[in-house]
Design a protein around this motif. Structure first.
Motif, PDB file in Angstrom:
ATOM      1  N   ALA A 201       0.828  -1.215   0.000  1.00  0.00           N
ATOM      2  CA  ALA A 201       0.000   0.000   0.000  1.00  0.00           C
ATOM      3  C   ALA A 201       0.855   1.255   0.000  1.00  0.00           C
ATOM      4  CB  ALA A 201      -0.914  -0.005   1.219  1.00  0.00           C
ATOM      5  N   LEU A 202       1.906   1.270   0.793  1.00  0.00           N
ATOM      6  CA  LEU A 202       2.678   2.502   0.956  1.00  0.00           C
ATOM      7  C   LEU A 202       3.846   2.595  -0.018  1.00  0.00           C
ATOM      8  CD1 LEU A 202       2.653   2.787   4.853  1.00  0.00           C
ATOM      9  CD2 LEU A 202       1.103   3.849   3.189  1.00  0.00           C
ATOM     10  N   LEU A 205       5.009  -2.494  -5.241  1.00  0.00           N
ATOM     11  CA  LEU A 205       5.760  -3.729  -5.506  1.00  0.00           C
ATOM     12  C   LEU A 205       7.040  -3.481  -6.288  1.00  0.00           C
ATOM     13  CD1 LEU A 205       2.972  -6.269  -6.527  1.00  0.00           C
ATOM     14  CD2 LEU A 205       4.428  -6.359  -4.482  1.00  0.00           C
TER      15      LEU A 205
ATOM     16  N   GLU B 101       2.353  -5.588 -15.695  1.00  0.00           N
ATOM     17  CA  GLU B 101       1.626  -4.323 -15.818  1.00  0.00           C
ATOM     18  C   GLU B 101       0.515  -4.438 -16.866  1.00  0.00           C
ATOM     19  OE1 GLU B 101       2.888   0.365 -16.507  1.00  0.00           O
ATOM     20  OE2 GLU B 101       4.351  -1.053 -15.710  1.00  0.00           O
ATOM     21  N   GLY B 156      14.344  -8.812 -11.073  1.00  0.00           N
ATOM     22  CA  GLY B 156      14.691  -7.661 -10.242  1.00  0.00           C
ATOM     23  C   GLY B 156      13.772  -6.456 -10.368  1.00  0.00           C
ATOM     24  N   THR B 157      12.634  -6.594 -11.059  1.00  0.00           N
ATOM     25  CA  THR B 157      11.739  -5.441 -11.199  1.00  0.00           C
ATOM     26  C   THR B 157      10.664  -5.405 -10.114  1.00  0.00           C
ATOM     27  OG1 THR B 157      10.424  -6.691 -12.809  1.00  0.00           O
ATOM     28  CG2 THR B 157      12.068  -5.168 -13.698  1.00  0.00           C
ATOM     29  N   VAL B 158      10.415  -6.508  -9.444  1.00  0.00           N
ATOM     30  CA  VAL B 158       9.442  -6.543  -8.344  1.00  0.00           C
ATOM     31  C   VAL B 158      10.157  -6.988  -7.072  1.00  0.00           C
ATOM     32  CG1 VAL B 158       7.502  -7.920  -7.426  1.00  0.00           C
ATOM     33  CG2 VAL B 158       7.297  -6.802  -9.657  1.00  0.00           C
ATOM     34  N   ARG B 159       9.817  -6.339  -5.958  1.00  0.00           N
ATOM     35  CA  ARG B 159      10.481  -6.615  -4.679  1.00  0.00           C
ATOM     36  C   ARG B 159      10.301  -8.073  -4.263  1.00  0.00           C
ATOM     37  NH1 ARG B 159       8.471  -2.165  -1.386  1.00  0.00           N
ATOM     38  NH2 ARG B 159       9.787  -3.118   0.191  1.00  0.00           N
ATOM     39  N   ASP B 161      10.704  -9.138  -0.980  1.00  0.00           N
ATOM     40  CA  ASP B 161      10.421  -9.334   0.454  1.00  0.00           C
ATOM     41  C   ASP B 161       8.955  -9.683   0.712  1.00  0.00           C
ATOM     42  OD1 ASP B 161       9.597  -6.830  -0.319  1.00  0.00           O
ATOM     43  OD2 ASP B 161      10.309  -5.809   1.486  1.00  0.00           O
ATOM     44  N   ILE B 162       8.163  -9.808  -0.350  1.00  0.00           N
ATOM     45  CA  ILE B 162       6.787 -10.311  -0.236  1.00  0.00           C
ATOM     46  C   ILE B 162       6.679 -11.518  -1.159  1.00  0.00           C
ATOM     47  CG2 ILE B 162       4.338  -9.789  -0.648  1.00  0.00           C
ATOM     48  CD1 ILE B 162       4.877  -6.930  -0.052  1.00  0.00           C
ATOM     49  N   ALA B 167       1.580 -11.451  -2.887  1.00  0.00           N
ATOM     50  CA  ALA B 167       1.570 -10.229  -3.699  1.00  0.00           C
ATOM     51  C   ALA B 167       0.452 -10.286  -4.736  1.00  0.00           C
ATOM     52  CB  ALA B 167       2.925 -10.033  -4.379  1.00  0.00           C
ATOM     53  N   ALA B 201      -0.299  -0.160  -6.859  1.00  0.00           N
ATOM     54  CA  ALA B 201       0.303  -1.496  -6.837  1.00  0.00           C
ATOM     55  C   ALA B 201       1.823  -1.427  -7.025  1.00  0.00           C
ATOM     56  CB  ALA B 201      -0.311  -2.362  -7.934  1.00  0.00           C
ATOM     57  N   LEU B 202       2.272  -0.595  -7.943  1.00  0.00           N
ATOM     58  CA  LEU B 202       3.698  -0.607  -8.270  1.00  0.00           C
ATOM     59  C   LEU B 202       4.500   0.395  -7.451  1.00  0.00           C
ATOM     60  CD1 LEU B 202       3.488  -1.041 -12.148  1.00  0.00           C
ATOM     61  CD2 LEU B 202       3.750  -2.794 -10.387  1.00  0.00           C
ATOM     62  N   ASP B 203       3.922   1.578  -7.198  1.00  0.00           N
ATOM     63  CA  ASP B 203       4.708   2.621  -6.528  1.00  0.00           C
ATOM     64  C   ASP B 203       4.241   2.952  -5.121  1.00  0.00           C
ATOM     65  OD1 ASP B 203       6.434   2.976  -8.719  1.00  0.00           O
ATOM     66  OD2 ASP B 203       4.886   4.127  -9.752  1.00  0.00           O
ATOM     67  N   GLY B 204       3.047   2.512  -4.744  1.00  0.00           N
ATOM     68  CA  GLY B 204       2.571   2.774  -3.388  1.00  0.00           C
ATOM     69  C   GLY B 204       2.057   4.187  -3.205  1.00  0.00           C
TER      70      GLY B 204
END
Lengths: 208, 208
Positions: A201-202, A205, B101, B156-159, B161-162, B167, B201-204
């Motif tokens: 949310a913050l 992704l 996307e 490497g385009t999506v984090r 840590d989830i 996700a 979703a992508l930038d929060g």
């Protein structure tokens, strides 16, 4: 009875016993909520509820005046817990951004703690006065969160290129989806789940 | 009939007329979907459907063999459109992040275009073979998106840590919530809505 509701019924509220064998008030409510979720509230008859509980209809009516009353109490359980989050000290401490974070975390906690009650709440479509009252309470809750998003936008902690109302709806879309897929027996606990929701949310992704 | 379904029924598919006055095949399906949404599928009888359409039960059966068949076609309409997004060139072009996307944007477009069909799909709980088949198709769709998230994490385009599955569920929690609050008559169009979903979703929501 599912794992989630039996866990919930193990709480302090289950001590309200009526001195008769079988289910207590709280357990009847828990099971009724499960049946409403499985069969749909409108499609559930008092007879089928009584059957599931192994009670006669008159024994069930001894505990609860009506199917409507069970629904009303179940929806109040969910909405009351969500509204309580807005009254916690953390919902008024620090920046609006921090308050918003507190409320989102609290909402995830409520969803996990009261999974079946919130599931029922989220299926309510306004087919009766009780359902419409619950929808009005949900709107009141959403409005307060929207105000928080707006305050966070005004202070500069939340982006302003998305309207506060749409942002709130997308946030709760994510939060509320938890009732569709979260299983208490799964690998992820409420805290980890809240962390994941807050991260998406913050911060989103995308890596940066 | 709501604004959304009458808009949908104005499309090319409504030209499949049966040469009799009143509703054509497509319009009957549209209205049936509305009734299922309003009353709940299980609680809807063929009689109440026929009443709503101003048809006799036998006239309704002339068009569709059963209530189950209407549900099957409606769920196929929604799932077919979602699955078609995965087959579009954009779902296979560029990085996995770009493909993801594209798929999210496409899913938002399908939800807006087929609002009532997807609303019905999202209410399906697996109470019959038809519902279970639709749920299996939904899982297949989700699995493909989860694989895309995993590929985006690997490149490497999506984090990372989830977890990819969580996700994906949070993403579609946000996307699917659209059916709960989006109104075609409102100020926001499908493109703007997709932009908002992609942004969160992508930038929060947090400013940086």
């Amino acid at each position: 009875m599912s794992a989630s509701s039996s866990e919930e019924s193990a709480g302090p509220a289950s001590t309200v016993r009526r001195g008769r064998p079988g289910y207590d008030q709280r357990q009847i409510l828990e099971i009724a909520v499960q049946v409403f979720i499985e069969q749909g509230y409108d499609a559930t008859s008092v007879s089928s509820l009584a059957d599931r509980l192994g009670l006669s209809k008159s024994a069930l009516y001894h505990h609860y005046a009506s199917k409507e009353r069970l629904l009303e109490l179940a929806l109040d359980e969910a909405m009351g817990a969500l509204e309580a989050v807005l009254l916690e000290p953390g919902a008024a401490a620090g920046s609006a951004g921090e308050q918003l974070e507190h409320v989102l975390r609290g909402a995830v906690r409520v969803l996990v703690d009261k999974l079946s009650y919130v599931t029922l709440l989220l299926r309510v479509r306004g087919n009766s006065d009780i359902e419409r009252a619950a929808l009005a309470r949900r709107r009141g809750f959403d409005d307060q969160v929207t105000q928080l998003v707006r305050a966070a936008q005004a202070e500069g902690t939340v982006r302003t290129d998305i309207g506060a109302a749409v942002a709130t709806r997308l946030l709760f879309g994510m939060v509320n989806s938890i009732v569709e897929w979260y299983r208490p027996s799964g690998p992820e606990g409420a805290t980890e789940l809240a962390d994941d929701v807050l991260t998406v949310a913050l911060d989103g992704l995308r890596t940066r």
